[in-house]
Design a protein around this motif. Sequence first.
Motif, PDB file in Angstrom:
ATOM      1  N   GLY A   1       0.836  -1.200   0.000  1.00  0.00           N
ATOM      2  CA  GLY A   1       0.000   0.000   0.000  1.00  0.00           C
ATOM      3  C   GLY A   1       0.868   1.245   0.000  1.00  0.00           C
TER       4      GLY A   1
ATOM      5  N   VAL B   1      -0.608   4.172   5.229  1.00  0.00           N
ATOM      6  CA  VAL B   1      -1.992   3.675   5.242  1.00  0.00           C
ATOM      7  C   VAL B   1      -2.216   2.699   6.398  1.00  0.00           C
ATOM      8  CG1 VAL B   1      -2.482   4.029   2.787  1.00  0.00           C
ATOM      9  CG2 VAL B   1      -1.466   1.869   3.544  1.00  0.00           C
TER      10      VAL B   1
ATOM     11  N   LYS C   1       0.206  -0.159   7.174  1.00  0.00           N
ATOM     12  CA  LYS C   1       0.720  -1.512   6.908  1.00  0.00           C
ATOM     13  C   LYS C   1       1.401  -2.096   8.150  1.00  0.00           C
ATOM     14  CE  LYS C   1       3.176  -0.024   3.455  1.00  0.00           C
ATOM     15  NZ  LYS C   1       2.712   1.387   3.604  1.00  0.00           N
TER      16      LYS C   1
ATOM     17  N   LEU D   1      -3.929  -5.581  -0.266  1.00  0.00           N
ATOM     18  CA  LEU D   1      -3.766  -4.224  -0.814  1.00  0.00           C
ATOM     19  C   LEU D   1      -4.439  -3.264   0.147  1.00  0.00           C
ATOM     20  CD1 LEU D   1      -4.432  -5.227  -4.450  1.00  0.00           C
ATOM     21  CD2 LEU D   1      -2.469  -3.865  -3.751  1.00  0.00           C
TER      22      LEU D   1
ATOM     23  N   SER E   1      -5.413   0.294   1.821  1.00  0.00           N
ATOM     24  CA  SER E   1      -5.598   1.703   1.438  1.00  0.00           C
ATOM     25  C   SER E   1      -6.358   2.405   2.562  1.00  0.00           C
ATOM     26  CB  SER E   1      -6.392   1.792   0.139  1.00  0.00           C
ATOM     27  OG  SER E   1      -7.656   1.198   0.334  1.00  0.00           O
TER      28      SER E   1
ATOM     29  N   SER F   1      -5.059   6.781  -2.833  1.00  0.00           N
ATOM     30  CA  SER F   1      -5.141   5.746  -3.866  1.00  0.00           C
ATOM     31  C   SER F   1      -4.144   4.647  -3.585  1.00  0.00           C
ATOM     32  CB  SER F   1      -4.799   6.341  -5.230  1.00  0.00           C
ATOM     33  OG  SER F   1      -5.686   7.376  -5.494  1.00  0.00           O
ATOM     34  N   SER F   2      -4.516   3.437  -3.969  1.00  0.00           N
ATOM     35  CA  SER F   2      -3.570   2.320  -3.880  1.00  0.00           C
ATOM     36  C   SER F   2      -2.638   2.378  -5.063  1.00  0.00           C
ATOM     37  CB  SER F   2      -4.318   0.998  -3.947  1.00  0.00           C
ATOM     38  OG  SER F   2      -4.970   0.777  -2.746  1.00  0.00           O
TER      39      SER F   2
ATOM     40  N   HIS G   1      -8.499  -6.695  -0.874  1.00  0.00           N
ATOM     41  CA  HIS G   1      -8.489  -5.233  -0.812  1.00  0.00           C
ATOM     42  C   HIS G   1      -9.007  -4.806   0.546  1.00  0.00           C
ATOM     43  CE1 HIS G   1      -7.679  -4.714  -5.096  1.00  0.00           C
ATOM     44  NE2 HIS G   1      -8.372  -5.830  -5.208  1.00  0.00           N
TER      45      HIS G   1
ATOM     46  N   SER H   1     -14.451   1.826  -0.444  1.00  0.00           N
ATOM     47  CA  SER H   1     -13.189   1.294  -0.968  1.00  0.00           C
ATOM     48  C   SER H   1     -13.062   1.489  -2.468  1.00  0.00           C
ATOM     49  CB  SER H   1     -13.057  -0.190  -0.643  1.00  0.00           C
ATOM     50  OG  SER H   1     -14.084  -0.898  -1.284  1.00  0.00           O
TER      51      SER H   1
ATOM     52  N   THR I   1     -10.807   4.417  -3.735  1.00  0.00           N
ATOM     53  CA  THR I   1      -9.384   4.333  -3.446  1.00  0.00           C
ATOM     54  C   THR I   1      -8.725   3.163  -4.166  1.00  0.00           C
ATOM     55  OG1 THR I   1      -9.868   3.027  -1.531  1.00  0.00           O
ATOM     56  CG2 THR I   1      -9.588   5.384  -1.181  1.00  0.00           C
ATOM     57  N   LEU I   2      -9.521   2.214  -4.651  1.00  0.00           N
ATOM     58  CA  LEU I   2      -8.916   1.030  -5.249  1.00  0.00           C
ATOM     59  C   LEU I   2      -8.967   1.046  -6.758  1.00  0.00           C
ATOM     60  CD1 LEU I   2     -10.444  -1.575  -2.818  1.00  0.00           C
ATOM     61  CD2 LEU I   2      -8.119  -0.694  -2.831  1.00  0.00           C
TER      62      LEU I   2
ATOM     63  N   VAL J   1      -6.299  -0.359  -9.220  1.00  0.00           N
ATOM     64  CA  VAL J   1      -5.915  -1.764  -9.271  1.00  0.00           C
ATOM     65  C   VAL J   1      -6.949  -2.545 -10.065  1.00  0.00           C
ATOM     66  CG1 VAL J   1      -5.392  -3.795  -7.896  1.00  0.00           C
ATOM     67  CG2 VAL J   1      -4.847  -1.514  -7.038  1.00  0.00           C
TER      68      VAL J   1
END
Length: 466
Positions: free
Chosen positions: A225, A229, A231, A303, A305, A310-311, A324, A346, A349-350, A353
């Motif tokens: 990511g 965010v 991780k 992934l 976010s 944005s991812s 996700h 989501s 922001t995804l 991908v």
Amino acid sequence: MSSSSTICAISTAQGGAIGIVRVSGPQAIQLTDSLFKGCRRLVDAEPYSVLFGRIIHDGEVIDEVLATIFRAPHSYTGEDSVELSCHGSSYILQRILSLLISQGCTMAQPGEFTQRAFLNGKMDLSQAEAVADLIASSNAATHRVAMNQMRGGITHRLAEMRQQLLTLTSLLELELDFSEEDVEFADRQQLQDLSRSTLDEIEKLRSSFSSGNAIKNGIHVAIIGAPNVGKSTLLNQLLQDDKAIVSDIQGTTRDLIEDTITLGGYLFRFIDTAGIRHTSDVIERLGIERSIQAAEKAHIIILLSEEGVSSPTVPIRPDQFAIHVLNKADRLTSGTENTSPHASASESTLSLVSTLDYPTSHLSLSALTGQGLDTLRQSLIDHAHLLCGELNEDTVLITNQRHLEALELASSSMRRALDGILHSLPGDLIAEDLRLVLSHLSTILGSEITTDEVLGNIFKNFCIGK
Ligand code: GDP
């Protein structure tokens, strides 16, 4: 390593209440008997009997012990053996070991008991290797796979293939014998069918390595990511540990941080990666490259976010799973945890991908509060089921690199044999390839001559006393 010597070793780990010293070889019972004082002598004991007594040296009682007697060939090693159960003090265990050595025993090498079991035909090489896997097993999945292998799962599967290959060879000979008599066509068809099904079997076993390896070495999960965010926070939550540094300064995680946990009986290897973004910092860029490599190697990619961020675009192969995850759900205005595949928050922001063609799932959580973590854990377990397939009593999976290499060689010889049949090559050429297939498969079991080097490589990874 001569199997005519009598070997001894402590077979239990330090620190337990009870410790076991194992003795095996032609003199095992006599040598142990010379130190043992009980109401009966060990040399007179029935096989599988347990005798209470004392280990005495120069009149000093070293310990009170139980001696279990095994007589060849009905023992683990196939030799006469004694197992002395004593108190778990390392002083006692070492004293008994020294006394046995002073009586003529040799200290066992790592895995030497199992190596003797193999050399004495008590188990084949795939079963011997499974013993080490079983000892190392730390969860239900690795235990089940190792147990199946130790109980002969691979042995039986290979025995079936061997039978098919022998039938194939005899059909080939038959066809050669009758080639003058116009029976060729029917036999050729049968030869083709049998070769194809043997090749399928080899391929099935070979391709089981990806699940087998994931079970044995852990299902790799890369957390990917943008910076900040969450991780590292997510990794720490999953591990229930402060493994990774959490900070709101971007670019904190520069190298990969990884650790394992068991969930739902599977071993997962989580990898926290550097946040992916454009940066001029050389070290951070290296970290980002490693993140991308980790994603490439992972079985599952989380992934991560957050709203408004944005991812990064990460290519996901069809054999990988993507989850996700929208983090920081505690901050979302709606405040609701959402596990729907069409989570509206989501989606925005995804959008970078591509998710259309791959097995994916979407969920939102708070790595900080732990809200929604159970849904993620369950999703990981569900993906593990999909990845590893149903594991039951009969599941045979290849987990060993040596087996994989032998199957690859067997597969290419089998392909050549099939090709030969399809192109009506002379029978003796095809038979030569079939012999090679048999020979490659038998290296897995060690049923043909196995070099000391191969044996040395296998048994050096064992612990002493096994
Ligand atoms: P990384 O750079 O992606 O590893 O992000 P970190 O785990 O270091 O977190 C960056 C910042 O976000 C830290 O201040 C965390 O405390 C914060 N953070 C992470 N997860 C959450 C969350 O679920 N909710 C909230 N409110 N803050 C979070």
